[in-house]
Design a protein around this motif. Sequence first.
Motif, short mmCIF file in Angstrom:
data_model
loop_
_atom_site.label_atom_id
_atom_site.label_comp_id
_atom_site.label_asym_id
_atom_site.label_seq_id
_atom_site.Cartn_x
_atom_site.Cartn_y
_atom_site.Cartn_z
N GLY A 19 0.86 -1.18 0.00
CA GLY A 19 0.00 0.00 0.00
C GLY A 19 0.89 1.23 0.00
O GLY A 19 1.96 1.23 0.63
N THR A 20 0.48 2.27 -0.71
CA THR A 20 1.37 3.44 -0.79
C THR A 20 0.72 4.75 -0.33
O THR A 20 1.28 5.82 -0.53
CB THR A 20 1.90 3.65 -2.23
OG1 THR A 20 0.79 3.97 -3.08
CG2 THR A 20 2.63 2.43 -2.74
N ASP A 46 0.22 -0.86 -4.91
CA ASP A 46 -1.12 -0.25 -4.97
C ASP A 46 -1.00 1.26 -4.77
O ASP A 46 -0.54 1.72 -3.73
CB ASP A 46 -1.99 -0.84 -3.85
CG ASP A 46 -3.39 -0.25 -3.85
OD1 ASP A 46 -4.27 -0.83 -4.52
OD2 ASP A 46 -3.62 0.81 -3.21
N GLN A 160 -11.84 -3.84 -3.62
CA GLN A 160 -10.88 -3.50 -2.56
C GLN A 160 -11.63 -2.73 -1.46
O GLN A 160 -12.12 -1.64 -1.71
CB GLN A 160 -9.75 -2.66 -3.14
CG GLN A 160 -8.67 -2.35 -2.13
CD GLN A 160 -7.58 -1.43 -2.66
OE1 GLN A 160 -7.48 -0.27 -2.24
NE2 GLN A 160 -6.77 -1.91 -3.58
N TRP A 186 -7.94 -3.39 2.25
CA TRP A 186 -7.16 -2.17 2.53
C TRP A 186 -7.15 -1.91 4.04
O TRP A 186 -8.01 -2.39 4.76
CB TRP A 186 -7.57 -0.99 1.70
CG TRP A 186 -8.91 -0.30 1.79
CD1 TRP A 186 -9.93 -0.38 0.88
CD2 TRP A 186 -9.35 0.67 2.78
NE1 TRP A 186 -10.96 0.45 1.25
CE2 TRP A 186 -10.64 1.11 2.41
CE3 TRP A 186 -8.79 1.21 3.94
CZ2 TRP A 186 -11.37 2.04 3.16
CZ3 TRP A 186 -9.52 2.14 4.68
CH2 TRP A 186 -10.79 2.54 4.28
N SER A 192 -2.89 3.21 11.19
CA SER A 192 -2.31 3.72 12.44
C SER A 192 -3.42 4.24 13.36
O SER A 192 -3.16 4.73 14.44
CB SER A 192 -1.31 4.83 12.14
OG SER A 192 -1.95 5.80 11.34
N PRO A 230 -0.70 -4.18 2.83
CA PRO A 230 -0.20 -3.38 3.96
C PRO A 230 0.76 -2.29 3.47
O PRO A 230 1.53 -2.51 2.53
CB PRO A 230 0.56 -4.42 4.79
CG PRO A 230 0.97 -5.47 3.80
CD PRO A 230 -0.17 -5.54 2.81
N LYS A 231 0.69 -1.15 4.13
CA LYS A 231 1.62 -0.06 3.82
C LYS A 231 2.70 -0.03 4.89
O LYS A 231 2.41 -0.07 6.10
CB LYS A 231 0.86 1.27 3.81
CG LYS A 231 1.77 2.51 3.76
CD LYS A 231 1.89 3.17 5.10
CE LYS A 231 2.98 4.23 5.15
NZ LYS A 231 3.22 4.72 6.51
N SER A 232 3.94 0.02 4.46
CA SER A 232 5.01 0.38 5.39
C SER A 232 6.10 1.08 4.62
O SER A 232 6.44 0.68 3.51
CB SER A 232 5.59 -0.84 6.10
OG SER A 232 6.62 -0.38 6.97
N SER A 234 9.01 1.37 6.13
CA SER A 234 10.25 0.85 6.73
C SER A 234 10.69 -0.45 6.08
O SER A 234 9.87 -1.36 5.85
CB SER A 234 10.03 0.68 8.24
OG SER A 234 10.28 -0.65 8.65
#
Length: 275
Positions: A19-20, A46, A160, A186, A192, A230-232, A234
């Motif tokens: 995820g971005t 994405d 989605q 999503w 967070s 998932p967005k990360s 890191s």
Amino acid sequence: MAKKFLLNNDVSIPSIGLGTYKIGLTDDDSYRAVRTALDNGYRHIDTATLYQNEKPVGKAIRESGIPREDIFVTTKLWGTDILNNNIKKAFEGSLKNLGLDYLDLYLVHWPVKGKISSTWKEMEDIYIDGKTRAIGLSNHLIHHVEEVLKDATVIPAVNQIELHPYLIQQDVVSFCIEKGILPEAWSPLGSSKMPLLQDEVLIWIAGKYGKSTAQVVLRWNIQKGRVAIPKSASHERQAENIQVFDFELTDDEVKQIDNLDKGHRTGAHPDYIEF
Ligand SMILES: NC(=O)c1ccc[n+]([C@@H]2O[C@H](COP(=O)([O-])OP(=O)(O)OC[C@H]3O[C@@H](n4cnc5c(N)ncnc54)[C@H](OP(=O)(O)O)[C@@H]3O)[C@@H](O)[C@H]2O)c1
């Protein structure tokens, strides 16, 4: 590397994507995060017009050295482009921003009341034109999907939706599966905005397998046959989120996670979204 699912038109899609949304404060940050993810083994990215990062995301994909056909790229049509009758231009604009010749998946980001059927007609034209390998929906509830299907000649490949243990949307998921539409999750980690990853049930299951709660939640999604994005930003957490293919939850654990459902949304309700 993430295992793949098959879409209803036989195009394969990696079950874990990056995820971005808000992945970087600047274009350089976004570019670096996507390059890192590709180095980490991600082959599914994405993005969306709304995220205003198609340019750095596309640059990262193009400069990664990975053959284009090995990366699954999704972007999304925003509601104002639907309201302004700008759908085909928006699609071409996304391709241009990404610097790509074709997309793997183009999604209607949110249903626009009164325009659901006509939007899908234009999505079908775009698909038939051949510059996207699949078209699909996002944030469509059952009644929205029914409206699409009423006149559809192309069945949406995916829907989605917000999907995590605190919002399992079983009705929408079951309906989509029944119609051959692959559900995509999503905010699979609850974003967070909610303390999902501190849930005691997830902590207990994670401890049993020596995994993190994020990995348990992603594994739960995949075992239930859904894509998760998932967005990360890191490097470490990206690597963690894609290492979910070396353990298997029991049926009882899957049920325990289903039972965490609280109907809690982090995002808008699809019937009340405004553009
Ligand atoms: N279709 C739609 O309407 C829609 C709406 C919202 C989102 N999306 C898509 O879904 C993607 C994912 O959703 P999301 O970004 O809202 O939420 P998410 O992926 O559920 O959660 C992202 C948050 O979790 C943290 N995180 C990631 N991996 C972690 C791990 N292993 N352990 C602990 N924390 C971790 C991230 O921080 P770090 O970055 O610091 O790791 C970030 O704060 C979006 O990026 C976007 O592509 C689509």
